[in-house]
Design a protein around this motif. Structure first.
Motif, PDB file in Angstrom:
ATOM      1  N   ALA A   1      46.786  42.858  51.061  1.00  0.00           N
ATOM      2  CA  ALA A   1      46.981  42.505  49.654  1.00  0.00           C
ATOM      3  C   ALA A   1      48.274  41.715  49.476  1.00  0.00           C
ATOM      4  CB  ALA A   1      47.000  43.775  48.803  1.00  0.00           C
TER       5      ALA A   1
ATOM      6  N   ILE B   1      48.414  37.547  48.432  1.00  0.00           N
ATOM      7  CA  ILE B   1      49.116  37.049  47.240  1.00  0.00           C
ATOM      8  C   ILE B   1      50.306  36.187  47.642  1.00  0.00           C
ATOM      9  CG2 ILE B   1      50.446  37.738  45.212  1.00  0.00           C
ATOM     10  CD1 ILE B   1      48.693  40.306  45.143  1.00  0.00           C
TER      11      ILE B   1
ATOM     12  N   TRP C   1      45.920  35.509  44.825  1.00  0.00           N
ATOM     13  CA  TRP C   1      45.865  36.611  43.850  1.00  0.00           C
ATOM     14  C   TRP C   1      44.471  37.227  43.796  1.00  0.00           C
ATOM     15  CZ3 TRP C   1      49.302  39.465  41.438  1.00  0.00           C
ATOM     16  CH2 TRP C   1      50.616  39.000  41.320  1.00  0.00           C
ATOM     17  N   LEU C   2      43.462  36.380  43.858  1.00  0.00           N
ATOM     18  CA  LEU C   2      42.083  36.871  43.820  1.00  0.00           C
ATOM     19  C   LEU C   2      41.809  37.819  44.990  1.00  0.00           C
ATOM     20  CD1 LEU C   2      39.213  36.653  42.555  1.00  0.00           C
ATOM     21  CD2 LEU C   2      38.805  34.739  44.109  1.00  0.00           C
TER      22      LEU C   2
ATOM     23  N   ILE D   1      43.853  41.120  44.679  1.00  0.00           N
ATOM     24  CA  ILE D   1      43.219  42.071  43.751  1.00  0.00           C
ATOM     25  C   ILE D   1      42.006  42.721  44.413  1.00  0.00           C
ATOM     26  CG2 ILE D   1      41.938  42.244  41.569  1.00  0.00           C
ATOM     27  CD1 ILE D   1      43.796  39.991  40.518  1.00  0.00           C
TER      28      ILE D   1
ATOM     29  N   CYS E   1      41.606  43.310  47.576  1.00  0.00           N
ATOM     30  CA  CYS E   1      42.107  44.310  48.537  1.00  0.00           C
ATOM     31  C   CYS E   1      42.531  45.589  47.835  1.00  0.00           C
ATOM     32  CB  CYS E   1      43.278  43.735  49.326  1.00  0.00           C
ATOM     33  SG  CYS E   1      42.826  42.472  50.528  1.00  0.00           S
ATOM     34  N   ILE E   2      43.163  45.451  46.675  1.00  0.00           N
ATOM     35  CA  ILE E   2      43.585  46.633  45.908  1.00  0.00           C
ATOM     36  C   ILE E   2      42.370  47.459  45.502  1.00  0.00           C
ATOM     37  CG2 ILE E   2      44.647  47.400  43.737  1.00  0.00           C
ATOM     38  CD1 ILE E   2      46.534  44.942  44.010  1.00  0.00           C
ATOM     39  N   PHE E   3      41.328  46.784  45.020  1.00  0.00           N
ATOM     40  CA  PHE E   3      40.101  47.498  44.649  1.00  0.00           C
ATOM     41  C   PHE E   3      39.432  48.126  45.879  1.00  0.00           C
ATOM     42  CE2 PHE E   3      40.328  45.211  40.601  1.00  0.00           C
ATOM     43  CZ  PHE E   3      39.899  46.196  39.722  1.00  0.00           C
TER      44      PHE E   3
ATOM     45  N   CYS F   1      34.820  34.760  39.948  1.00  0.00           N
ATOM     46  CA  CYS F   1      35.917  35.502  40.585  1.00  0.00           C
ATOM     47  C   CYS F   1      35.635  37.000  40.574  1.00  0.00           C
ATOM     48  CB  CYS F   1      37.234  35.204  39.871  1.00  0.00           C
ATOM     49  SG  CYS F   1      37.842  33.529  40.175  1.00  0.00           S
TER      50      CYS F   1
ATOM     51  N   VAL G   1      35.558  39.562  43.817  1.00  0.00           N
ATOM     52  CA  VAL G   1      36.317  40.818  43.874  1.00  0.00           C
ATOM     53  C   VAL G   1      35.389  42.003  44.117  1.00  0.00           C
ATOM     54  CG1 VAL G   1      37.708  42.447  42.518  1.00  0.00           C
ATOM     55  CG2 VAL G   1      38.258  40.011  42.488  1.00  0.00           C
TER      56      VAL G   1
END
Length: 394
Positions: free
Chosen positions: A143, A147, A248-249, A252, A254-256, A300, A304
């Motif tokens: 992540a 970014i 950024w896409l 995000i 990776c965070i999810f 996008c 995600v």
């Protein structure tokens, strides 16, 4: 002390997986090459990594895991420092092979060193905990680098590779402080490793039910693999996003993925593996089929969702396969399944790239969705015929 090995492995894992060029690579390559050439270069790296996996494993067993890890970072650093200062396709071929060699030297050596370090202290029961910590570090590093790498590329297009090369050099220096466990590990020969891999493949196809499930998981896994390697960033670019926005896409996403991994035990308990396979496959296929008909925000969102669902699919695949394979062939069987998911991309990458060049990433994604649905339908027909034959015999 070997206790320090684990702490150092956490640091080395972050330095390795916080890969700043991850998102920037596509944008860099598109300065000079077509999608067909880019896909071919990445396929060469994957082929090199898979072909060298067995000999580098034997090398690590003979000369030591520590030496293999240090060499991995050194080879990676050399390729990274050269990468942003050349434009010749032939040089990039050599660099991608070096990257594949670096990956092969690192993968099995690090896992074996962690397990043997714990085993020498009679703490091997802690391996699942350490493995979970490493997985969390992986996702966090991905992540951050997604970014940050996109932003660095927008500042100076060579900077992600220079920074990553410096991090690999630092990792090589730190890796010299690892302590080689003194356990009597089994010495792996190339012939023995090949025999073990063949046995692993046999476990995947030893019955009609495991064959059907293997084919189903391989098809879905191949879809996720192709999306991660050539589609995600190229789709974001088609929607009008630059390297920073794409970073950024993916960050995000990776965070999810981390969140999806955290709630996986709950999802598995509520839905079961079969439903999770169907749900994740549906999300992936829909993200392919709908992409050409939507705009930036929905497109996008689909990317995600696909990234996040990939972690759920991988966890489910692992649970399903581990239920029927024997412990002595577990590692090689799982590696064989991973190889099956990568083979379509390795062999068909130039064709995929040409299709994107002649149409667009999202149109190629649509054909990908149709292709995956067709293959899954064929697997379903095979399973249905087998079930009918079995009933007739009864």
């Amino acid at each position: 002390m070997h206790k320090n090995n684990i702490r150092l492995v956490y640091v080395l894992t972050f330095l390795s997986e916080c890969y700043w060029p991850s998102v920037a690579a596509l944008f860099f390559y598109l300065r000079y090459f077509s999608f067909a050439q880019i896909a071919t270069l990445w396929a060469i790296q994957m082929a090199a990594s898979n072909l060298l996996e067995i000999p580098t494993g034997a090398f690590a067993d003979i000369v030591g895991r520590k030496t293999s890890i240090v060499l991995s970072f050194m080879v990676g650093a050399v390729s990274l420092f050269i990468f942003p200062f050349t434009t010749a396709f032939g040089i990039f071929v050599i660099l991608e092979i070096l990257k594949g060699a670096s990956n092969a030297l690192y993968s099995g050596s690090m896992e074996a060193l962690v397990y043997d370090s714990l085993k020498e202290q009679k703490r091997e029961n802690e391996y699942p905990i350490v493995s979970a910590h490493l997985e969390t570090i992986n996702w966090a590093a991905w992540a951050i680098s997604a970014i940050g790498g996109g932003y660095l590329y927008s500042l100076h297009f060579r900077s992600p590779w220079i920074i990553q090369g410096t991090m690999f050099l630092l990792a090589a220096i730190l890796a010299t402080r690892l302590i080689e466990p003194q356990l009597d590990s089994i010495m792996v020969t190339i012939r023995g490793a090949l025999r073990q891999n063949i046995q692993g493949l046999r476990e995947l196809f030893y019955s009609s039910s495991t064959t059907v499930m293997t084919l189903r998981l391989a098809v879905i896994g191949a879809g996720y693999f192709i999306a991660a390697n050539i589609l995600g960033a190229s789709q974001a670019r088609e929607y009008g996003m630059d390297a920073t926005g794409t970073g950024w896409l993916f960050g995000i996403g990776c965070i999810f993925s981390v969140l999806a991994s955290r709630i996986y035990p709950y999802l598995r308990g509520k839905l079961g593996e079969r439903k999770l396979v169907i749900i994740t496959a549906t999300i992936m296929v829909l993200s392919f089929l709908i992409a050409r008909y939507v705009g930036l925000w929905i497109g996008c969102g689909l990317i995600v969702m696909r990234i996040a669902s990939s972690s759920t699919f991988r966890n489910t695949r692992s649970v399903i396969v581990n239920k029927w394979i024997s412990s002595k062939n577990r590692a090689t069987t799982l590696s064989s399944l991973n190889l099956l998911t990568q083979m379509p991309y390795i062999f068909l990458a130039p064709l995929f790239g040409m299709m994107i060049d002649k149409s667009s990433p999202n149109i190629f994604a649509w054909w990908m969705g149709i292709g995956i649905l067709s293959l899954l339908g064929m697997v379903w027909l095979v399973q249905t015929r087998k079930t009918r034959k079995d009933r007739m015999r009864i």
